[in-house]
Design an enzyme around this catalytic site. Structure first.
Site, PDB file in Angstrom:
ATOM      1  N   LYS A   1       0.852  -1.190   0.000  1.00 42.54           N
ATOM      2  CA  LYS A   1       0.000   0.000   0.000  1.00 42.54           C
ATOM      3  C   LYS A   1       0.889   1.241   0.000  1.00 42.54           C
ATOM      4  CE  LYS A   1      -4.485   0.289   2.303  1.00 42.54           C
ATOM      5  NZ  LYS A   1      -5.111   0.325   3.622  1.00 42.54           N
ATOM      6  N   ILE A   2       0.645   2.122  -0.950  1.00 44.32           N
ATOM      7  CA  ILE A   2       1.421   3.362  -1.070  1.00 44.32           C
ATOM      8  C   ILE A   2       0.438   4.526  -0.999  1.00 44.32           C
ATOM      9  CG2 ILE A   2       2.858   4.743  -2.660  1.00 44.32           C
ATOM     10  CD1 ILE A   2       4.469   2.367  -1.979  1.00 44.32           C
TER      11      ILE A   2
END
Ligand code: G3P
Length: 222
Positions: A85-86
């Site tokens: 997850k960014i």
């Protein structure tokens, strides 16, 4: 529509997995911090990945492109089903591009507008996560982001999946499904509510009651 559980709590995850209710998990630093205590969050993540076969999102906490990329690479080593997850920030997009080029699935989180979702998709995200509840909290309609993103992705044949996040109640799930979101991620409390309807309980009580009256009559007649 796929259902993900938005938690790092292993007993909730085991409950939902046992019932075949979920297709994956999303976590974030807040959720992992809540359960990790003295444990290494990576160990918690590893355990989650062993309980659930589907994708498990784990978020980076670095903020520069280089560091997000490096942290993402490390998270991806924890298990094959990790999705990195960014956050949807300028420095995040080049990290998304590089991770995607390495064959690592990325979920771009903290999306609050359709254009952010489009930018994330163009960078190579597998998932984009618009936060419905947090938009509703400030008087916007979070569902607008799902509606607009669905149209844009369909216009251009974009395969990035729309992951409706920050879900607070079953109506969010229904509306997101009607608008064509690919995934809804929700807390265990909301997932439990999806199973319930008072008329189901009342109907079952009546069926069982009528059945036991029949049994009693049969016994008296015998
Ligand atoms: O995991 C991201 C998102 O689902 C967070 O939800 O309820 O903290 O806004 P919430």
């Amino acid at each position: 529509m796929q259902f993900f559980l938005d938690t790092a709590n292993l007993s909730e995850i085991r409950w939902a997995a046992r019932g075949g209710l979920i297709d994956g998990i999303t976590t974030n630093p807040t959720l992992l911090a809540k359960v990790a205590g003295d444990l290494d969050p990576r160990d918690v993540l590893k355990e989650i990945c062993s309980v659930v076969e589907g994708p498990v999102s784990a978020e980076v906490v670095a903020l520069s492109t280089e560091e997000m990329y490096a942290e993402g690479k490390e998270l991806a080593k924890v298990a094959d089903n990790v999705v990195v997850k960014i956050p949807m920030i300028e420095d995040g997009l080049p990290a998304v591009r590089r991770l995607a080029a390495d064959g690592i699935r990325v979920n771009v989180t903290l999306c609050f507008g359709a254009i952010q979702c489009l930018l994330a998709a163009k960078a190579g995200a597998t998932y984009v996560s618009p936060f419905l509840g947090r938009l509703d909290d400030i008087g916007h309609d979070g569902m607008d982001v799902i509606r607009e993103t669905r149209v844009i992705f369909d216009n251009y044949g974009i395969e990035t999946q729309i992951l409706a996040a920050s879900i607070r109640h079953p109506r969010h799930v229904v509306d997101a499904a009607m608008l064509g979101a690919d995934v809804s991620t929700m807390p265990a409390e909301v997932l439990r509510k999806l199973l319930l309807h008072p008329l189901t309980d009342r109907g079952l009580d009546q069926f069982l009651n009528d059945w036991s009256k029949l049994q009693t009559r049969a016994k008296v007649g015998a």
